[in-house]
Design a protein around this motif. Structure first.
Motif, PDB file in Angstrom:
ATOM      1  N   ILE A  64       0.864  -1.224   0.085  1.00 12.83           N
ATOM      2  CA  ILE A  64       0.141  -0.033  -0.138  1.00 12.83           C
ATOM      3  C   ILE A  64       0.811   1.231  -0.084  1.00 12.83           C
ATOM      4  O   ILE A  64       0.655   2.201  -0.618  1.00 12.83           O
ATOM      5  CB  ILE A  64      -0.931   0.071   1.271  1.00 12.83           C
ATOM      6  CG1 ILE A  64      -1.918  -1.183   1.068  1.00 12.83           C
ATOM      7  CG2 ILE A  64      -1.690   1.373   1.550  1.00 12.83           C
ATOM      8  CD1 ILE A  64      -2.669  -1.212   2.295  1.00 12.83           C
ATOM      9  N   ARG A  65       2.022   1.382   0.879  1.00 11.44           N
ATOM     10  CA  ARG A  65       2.582   2.343   0.958  1.00 11.44           C
ATOM     11  C   ARG A  65       3.612   2.828  -0.439  1.00 11.44           C
ATOM     12  O   ARG A  65       3.640   3.787  -0.929  1.00 11.44           O
ATOM     13  CB  ARG A  65       3.923   2.081   2.157  1.00 11.44           C
ATOM     14  CG  ARG A  65       4.858   3.224   2.294  1.00 11.44           C
ATOM     15  CD  ARG A  65       5.639   3.042   3.586  1.00 11.44           C
ATOM     16  NE  ARG A  65       6.360   4.066   3.813  1.00 11.44           N
ATOM     17  CZ  ARG A  65       7.804   3.900   4.039  1.00 11.44           C
ATOM     18  NH1 ARG A  65       8.246   2.869   3.974  1.00 11.44           N
ATOM     19  NH2 ARG A  65       8.596   4.971   4.116  1.00 11.44           N
ATOM     20  N   SER A  66       4.029   1.387  -0.990  1.00 12.15           N
ATOM     21  CA  SER A  66       4.750   1.638  -2.254  1.00 12.15           C
ATOM     22  C   SER A  66       4.072   2.108  -3.204  1.00 12.15           C
ATOM     23  O   SER A  66       4.236   2.920  -4.209  1.00 12.15           O
ATOM     24  CB  SER A  66       5.501   0.225  -2.567  1.00 12.15           C
ATOM     25  OG  SER A  66       6.174   0.236  -3.915  1.00 12.15           O
ATOM     26  N   ARG A  67       2.980   1.726  -3.597  1.00  6.99           N
ATOM     27  CA  ARG A  67       1.762   1.722  -4.568  1.00  6.99           C
ATOM     28  C   ARG A  67       1.255   3.482  -4.556  1.00  6.99           C
ATOM     29  O   ARG A  67       1.642   4.184  -5.327  1.00  6.99           O
ATOM     30  CB  ARG A  67       0.575   1.416  -4.423  1.00  6.99           C
ATOM     31  CG  ARG A  67       0.759  -0.121  -4.848  1.00  6.99           C
ATOM     32  CD  ARG A  67      -0.647  -0.877  -4.855  1.00  6.99           C
ATOM     33  NE  ARG A  67      -0.487  -2.204  -5.522  1.00  6.99           N
ATOM     34  CZ  ARG A  67      -1.715  -3.019  -5.434  1.00  6.99           C
ATOM     35  NH1 ARG A  67      -2.690  -2.702  -4.935  1.00  6.99           N
ATOM     36  NH2 ARG A  67      -1.546  -3.923  -5.851  1.00  6.99           N
ATOM     37  N   ALA A  68       1.078   4.126  -3.164  1.00  7.68           N
ATOM     38  CA  ALA A  68       0.831   5.481  -3.093  1.00  7.68           C
ATOM     39  C   ALA A  68       2.186   6.370  -3.350  1.00  7.68           C
ATOM     40  O   ALA A  68       2.020   7.499  -4.033  1.00  7.68           O
ATOM     41  CB  ALA A  68       0.204   5.607  -1.515  1.00  7.68           C
ATOM     42  N   THR A  69       3.262   5.827  -2.885  1.00  9.00           N
ATOM     43  CA  THR A  69       4.510   6.737  -2.957  1.00  9.00           C
ATOM     44  C   THR A  69       4.854   6.883  -4.525  1.00  9.00           C
ATOM     45  O   THR A  69       5.353   7.865  -4.905  1.00  9.00           O
ATOM     46  CB  THR A  69       5.745   6.125  -2.157  1.00  9.00           C
ATOM     47  OG1 THR A  69       5.273   6.108  -0.786  1.00  9.00           O
ATOM     48  CG2 THR A  69       6.922   6.861  -2.508  1.00  9.00           C
ATOM     49  N   ASP A  70       4.708   5.745  -5.156  1.00  3.92           N
ATOM     50  CA  ASP A  70       4.785   6.023  -6.779  1.00  3.92           C
ATOM     51  C   ASP A  70       4.100   6.666  -7.266  1.00  3.92           C
ATOM     52  O   ASP A  70       4.360   7.389  -8.043  1.00  3.92           O
ATOM     53  CB  ASP A  70       4.772   4.170  -7.222  1.00  3.92           C
ATOM     54  CG  ASP A  70       6.035   3.399  -6.883  1.00  3.92           C
ATOM     55  OD1 ASP A  70       7.078   4.063  -6.465  1.00  3.92           O
ATOM     56  OD2 ASP A  70       5.722   2.241  -7.091  1.00  3.92           O
ATOM     57  N   GLU A  89      -4.370  11.082  -4.527  1.00  6.63           N
ATOM     58  CA  GLU A  89      -3.684   9.726  -4.717  1.00  6.63           C
ATOM     59  C   GLU A  89      -4.036   9.088  -3.615  1.00  6.63           C
ATOM     60  O   GLU A  89      -3.887   8.060  -3.422  1.00  6.63           O
ATOM     61  CB  GLU A  89      -2.407  10.062  -5.182  1.00  6.63           C
ATOM     62  CG  GLU A  89      -2.070  10.370  -6.567  1.00  6.63           C
ATOM     63  CD  GLU A  89      -2.530   9.549  -7.613  1.00  6.63           C
ATOM     64  OE1 GLU A  89      -2.990   8.473  -7.183  1.00  6.63           O
ATOM     65  OE2 GLU A  89      -3.099  10.058  -8.745  1.00  6.63           O
ATOM     66  N   LEU A  90      -4.350   9.873  -2.287  1.00  6.47           N
ATOM     67  CA  LEU A  90      -4.543   9.262  -0.982  1.00  6.47           C
ATOM     68  C   LEU A  90      -5.879   8.900  -0.548  1.00  6.47           C
ATOM     69  O   LEU A  90      -6.186   8.378   0.390  1.00  6.47           O
ATOM     70  CB  LEU A  90      -3.844   9.869   0.103  1.00  6.47           C
ATOM     71  CG  LEU A  90      -2.086  10.403  -0.039  1.00  6.47           C
ATOM     72  CD1 LEU A  90      -1.770  11.103   0.891  1.00  6.47           C
ATOM     73  CD2 LEU A  90      -1.325   9.115  -0.402  1.00  6.47           C
TER      74      LEU A  90
END
Length: 196
Positions: A64-70, A89-90
């Motif tokens: 979840i963290r990686s997808r949002a960061t990307d 995006e969040l």
């Protein structure tokens, strides 16, 4: 010759299956066995990647963290338009982000009583807070960044739980109005710090 395994692809399949189980059946159903069945994998295969239920849960958080960061890192622009884009995006504005937020909320609740998940949950929460801090600087927010974070969390929850009451378009409009009404930058075109 043994067949090579694409570990990244396998991990994506497993994570998608885990999210699907969380959304459909809830946290109590998130088990290695249930996720393996959802992914169409042998339990032994899934256990090689994630030997415990805890490892699977941490992986879900990290994905979840990686997808949002990307998604956030791929954005460009400045001022209020960039702030709206970053925070959008969040929010659960489409099926993949709805699934991520549903999984995230369930995992966050579990982290309240699972010390092993607390650090991962705290890191994800901190990422959202840092995004709010960066947007606050970008738009010249006149309100505390913590208030923006609370507003974003509340808006996300409303969109997730009452999708007919707050549509994605209305959520983005509310976000834009909040930033505009509480910003020293009105047009998003003046010079200032760029990017979260």
């Amino acid at each position: 010759m043994p067949r090579l395994i694409d570990h990244d692809e396998r991990d994506r399949v497993i994570a998608a299956a885990a999210f699907a189980v969380l959304e459909r059946d809830g946290l109590a159903a998130l088990s290695v066995r249930r996720v393996a069945a959802e992914a169409g994998l042998a339990v032994a295969s899934l256990r090689r990647a994630f030997p415990t239920q805890h490892a699977l849960r941490v992986h879900c958080f990290e994905l979840i963290r990686s997808r949002a960061t990307d998604r956030v890192r791929s954005l460009s622009g400045s001022g209020i338009p960039l702030g709206v884009a970053v925070l959008s995006e969040l929010l659960p504005l489409d099926a993949p982000r709805r699934l991520e937020l549903s999984a995230q909320l369930q995992l966050m609740i579990l982290a309240l009583t699972d010390p092993g998940l607390r650090k991962t949950a705290s890191t994800l929460h901190g990422d959202v807070r840092r995004a709010c801090d960066a947007v606050a600087v970008e738009v010249g927010l006149t309100r505390p960044p913590a208030e923006l974070h609370a507003f974003l969390d509340g808006l996300a929850l409303h969109v997730l739980t009452e999708p007919t009451a707050v549509t994605p378009e209305e959520a983005v409009a509310l976000l834009e109005r909040y930033l505009t009404e509480n910003s020293t930058r009105r047009d998003g075109l003046d010079d200032g710090p760029h990017g979260p």
